[in-house]
Write a protein that holds these residues in place. Structure first.
Motif, PDB file in Angstrom:
ATOM      1  N   GLU A  60       0.837  -1.192   0.000  1.00  0.00           N
ATOM      2  CA  GLU A  60       0.000   0.000   0.000  1.00  0.00           C
ATOM      3  C   GLU A  60       0.879   1.252   0.000  1.00  0.00           C
ATOM      4  N   GLY A  61       0.484   2.242  -0.750  1.00  0.00           N
ATOM      5  CA  GLY A  61       1.295   3.446  -0.885  1.00  0.00           C
ATOM      6  C   GLY A  61       2.220   3.394  -2.086  1.00  0.00           C
ATOM      7  N   HIS A  62       2.524   2.203  -2.540  1.00  0.00           N
ATOM      8  CA  HIS A  62       3.337   2.036  -3.747  1.00  0.00           C
ATOM      9  C   HIS A  62       2.457   1.736  -4.967  1.00  0.00           C
ATOM     10  N   PHE A  63       1.324   1.069  -4.722  1.00  0.00           N
ATOM     11  CA  PHE A  63       0.384   0.707  -5.778  1.00  0.00           C
ATOM     12  C   PHE A  63      -1.037   0.944  -5.276  1.00  0.00           C
ATOM     13  N   LYS A  64      -1.978   0.909  -6.198  1.00  0.00           N
ATOM     14  CA  LYS A  64      -3.379   0.817  -5.820  1.00  0.00           C
ATOM     15  C   LYS A  64      -3.663  -0.670  -5.664  1.00  0.00           C
ATOM     16  N   THR A  65      -3.831  -1.119  -4.427  1.00  0.00           N
ATOM     17  CA  THR A  65      -3.777  -2.545  -4.125  1.00  0.00           C
ATOM     18  C   THR A  65      -5.158  -3.174  -3.973  1.00  0.00           C
ATOM     19  N   PHE A  66      -5.251  -4.415  -4.469  1.00  0.00           N
ATOM     20  CA  PHE A  66      -6.463  -5.214  -4.396  1.00  0.00           C
ATOM     21  C   PHE A  66      -6.097  -6.582  -3.819  1.00  0.00           C
ATOM     22  N   ALA A  67      -6.941  -7.097  -2.928  1.00  0.00           N
ATOM     23  CA  ALA A  67      -6.709  -8.391  -2.289  1.00  0.00           C
ATOM     24  C   ALA A  67      -7.901  -9.295  -2.551  1.00  0.00           C
ATOM     25  N   ALA A  68      -7.628 -10.479  -3.084  1.00  0.00           N
ATOM     26  CA  ALA A  68      -8.692 -11.440  -3.379  1.00  0.00           C
ATOM     27  C   ALA A  68      -8.408 -12.756  -2.666  1.00  0.00           C
ATOM     28  N   ASP A  69      -9.445 -13.333  -2.054  1.00  0.00           N
ATOM     29  CA  ASP A  69      -9.293 -14.619  -1.388  1.00  0.00           C
ATOM     30  C   ASP A  69     -10.657 -15.308  -1.352  1.00  0.00           C
ATOM     31  N   VAL A  70     -10.630 -16.640  -1.242  1.00  0.00           N
ATOM     32  CA  VAL A  70     -11.885 -17.397  -1.188  1.00  0.00           C
ATOM     33  C   VAL A  70     -12.414 -17.517   0.230  1.00  0.00           C
ATOM     34  N   ASN A  71     -11.626 -17.128   1.221  1.00  0.00           N
ATOM     35  CA  ASN A  71     -11.976 -17.344   2.618  1.00  0.00           C
ATOM     36  C   ASN A  71     -12.476 -16.056   3.274  1.00  0.00           C
ATOM     37  N   PRO A  72     -13.767 -15.968   3.619  1.00  0.00           N
ATOM     38  CA  PRO A  72     -14.301 -14.748   4.249  1.00  0.00           C
ATOM     39  C   PRO A  72     -13.602 -14.408   5.570  1.00  0.00           C
ATOM     40  N   TRP A  73     -13.235 -15.436   6.348  1.00  0.00           N
ATOM     41  CA  TRP A  73     -12.554 -15.169   7.617  1.00  0.00           C
ATOM     42  C   TRP A  73     -11.213 -14.491   7.366  1.00  0.00           C
ATOM     43  N   ALA A  74     -10.446 -14.997   6.393  1.00  0.00           N
ATOM     44  CA  ALA A  74      -9.150 -14.396   6.077  1.00  0.00           C
ATOM     45  C   ALA A  74      -9.327 -12.977   5.550  1.00  0.00           C
ATOM     46  N   LEU A  75     -10.333 -12.763   4.726  1.00  0.00           N
ATOM     47  CA  LEU A  75     -10.567 -11.419   4.190  1.00  0.00           C
ATOM     48  C   LEU A  75     -10.883 -10.422   5.298  1.00  0.00           C
ATOM     49  N   GLU A  76     -11.616 -10.853   6.305  1.00  0.00           N
ATOM     50  CA  GLU A  76     -11.925  -9.959   7.411  1.00  0.00           C
ATOM     51  C   GLU A  76     -10.660  -9.588   8.175  1.00  0.00           C
ATOM     52  N   ARG A  77      -9.781 -10.555   8.379  1.00  0.00           N
ATOM     53  CA  ARG A  77      -8.514 -10.264   9.016  1.00  0.00           C
ATOM     54  C   ARG A  77      -7.662  -9.360   8.125  1.00  0.00           C
ATOM     55  N   SER A  78      -7.710  -9.598   6.824  1.00  0.00           N
ATOM     56  CA  SER A  78      -6.931  -8.809   5.883  1.00  0.00           C
ATOM     57  C   SER A  78      -7.367  -7.350   5.886  1.00  0.00           C
ATOM     58  N   ARG A  79      -8.641  -7.116   6.023  1.00  0.00           N
ATOM     59  CA  ARG A  79      -9.135  -5.727   6.065  1.00  0.00           C
ATOM     60  C   ARG A  79      -8.546  -4.971   7.249  1.00  0.00           C
ATOM     61  N   GLN A  80      -8.285  -5.670   8.353  1.00  0.00           N
ATOM     62  CA  GLN A  80      -7.690  -5.032   9.525  1.00  0.00           C
ATOM     63  C   GLN A  80      -6.210  -4.748   9.309  1.00  0.00           C
ATOM     64  N   VAL A  81      -5.544  -5.623   8.578  1.00  0.00           N
ATOM     65  CA  VAL A  81      -4.100  -5.492   8.348  1.00  0.00           C
ATOM     66  C   VAL A  81      -3.803  -4.526   7.209  1.00  0.00           C
ATOM     67  N   ALA A  82      -4.591  -4.624   6.140  1.00  0.00           N
ATOM     68  CA  ALA A  82      -4.360  -3.837   4.924  1.00  0.00           C
ATOM     69  C   ALA A  82      -5.595  -2.992   4.637  1.00  0.00           C
ATOM     70  N   GLY A  83      -5.835  -2.024   5.473  1.00  0.00           N
ATOM     71  CA  GLY A  83      -7.045  -1.214   5.368  1.00  0.00           C
ATOM     72  C   GLY A  83      -7.093  -0.309   4.155  1.00  0.00           C
ATOM     73  N   GLY A  84      -5.950  -0.092   3.516  1.00  0.00           N
ATOM     74  CA  GLY A  84      -5.926   0.763   2.343  1.00  0.00           C
ATOM     75  C   GLY A  84      -6.141   0.031   1.042  1.00  0.00           C
ATOM     76  N   SER A  85      -6.382  -1.276   1.115  1.00  0.00           N
ATOM     77  CA  SER A  85      -6.588  -2.090  -0.089  1.00  0.00           C
ATOM     78  C   SER A  85      -8.072  -2.373  -0.288  1.00  0.00           C
ATOM     79  N   SER A  86      -8.430  -2.684  -1.520  1.00  0.00           N
ATOM     80  CA  SER A  86      -9.778  -3.155  -1.827  1.00  0.00           C
ATOM     81  C   SER A  86      -9.800  -4.666  -1.672  1.00  0.00           C
ATOM     82  N   HIS A  87     -10.783  -5.185  -0.944  1.00  0.00           N
ATOM     83  CA  HIS A  87     -10.861  -6.614  -0.664  1.00  0.00           C
ATOM     84  C   HIS A  87     -12.106  -7.210  -1.307  1.00  0.00           C
ATOM     85  N   LEU A  88     -11.955  -8.413  -1.846  1.00  0.00           N
ATOM     86  CA  LEU A  88     -13.112  -9.066  -2.440  1.00  0.00           C
ATOM     87  C   LEU A  88     -12.953 -10.569  -2.359  1.00  0.00           C
TER      88      LEU A  88
END
Length: 241
Positions: A60-88
């Protein structure tokens, strides 16, 4: 085994509570360096199979970042860690993006979990712009020390590793969908113990030192056979799919 909270509490992720200076942290730092070095700064970057978000968060800050994963639990944790990214929530085989959306795509230890990795590579090619890069990592069947480990080799320990293939097949696969390999290397021998009756701490120092130097410096220099992961950097050609 589903990719749920139990999965992320085992395997490589078991030490994520030690957020800094663990093997997991250094690995993510290394891949972040590769992305910054080879991809266009400020462009769009997608990490597929983003897990807990620690790699995409470093970008984040170097690119416009997007995070994709099949696991809703992991995505929720990812939103806390990488709040500046788009998650789906998305599988690698069906990406909900227009063609040519991204300047860089990262597949860090994802393809070995897929029943049809060819379909995922075709999708990655479709969403990658001409000249964009792919960073792919997967267990390395060409590892020199894999025969020493036998059935105990790290690539065989995860039951969700259903697509383990030799390097030639991965190279052919990325070329088939329009990528041209730029760099092919490895991450070192970190799957200790390799030798019986020798303390693991000593083996980490002996076998792991080259990979540790590479991770700290951010300069890939280890030939493919000298490690447990195949790491490929490839660029999408203008005539790709």
């Amino acid at each position: 085994m589903p990719f749920d909270e139990q999965y992320f509490s085992t395997h490589t992720y078991e030490h994520v509570s030690f957020a800094h200076f663990s093997q997991y942290w250094w690995s993510n730092r290394f891949y972040a360096i590769l992305a910054r070095r080879h991809a266009r700064r400020g462009g769009r970057l997608l990490e597929i199979g983003s897990g807990l978000g620690h790699l995409v968060g470093q970008l984040e800050g170097h690119f416009k970042t997007f995070a994709a994963d099949v696991n809703p639990w992991a995505l929720e944790r990812s939103r806390q860690v990488a709040g500046g990214s788009s998650h789906l929530a998305s599988s690698a085989e069906e990406l909900p993006f227009a063609s040519g959306t991204f300047d860089a795509v990262i597949l860090k230890h994802v393809v070995e979990h897929l029943a049809h990795p060819e379909q995922a590579l075709a999708e990655v090619s479709r969403v990658t712009a001409a000249g964009g890069i792919l960073i792919l990592a997967t267990p390395n069947l060409a590892s020199l020390l894999k025969p020493w480990k036998g059935a105990r080799w790290i690539g065989y320990q995860d039951p969700t590793h259903i697509s383990l293939r030799p390097p030639q097949e991965w190279l052919a696969g990325v070329r088939q969908v329009g990528f041209e390999p730029v760099r092919l290397f490895t991450d070192g021998f970190w799957d200790v113990p390799y030798v019986r009756r020798v303390p693991p701490v000593l083996q980490k120092l002996f076998f792991g030192l080259p990979g540790g130097i590479q991770a700290v410096t951010g300069i890939p220099f280890l030939p493919l056979q000298w490690g447990e992961s195949l790491i490929l950097i490839a660029r999408r050609g203008t005539g790709a799919l």
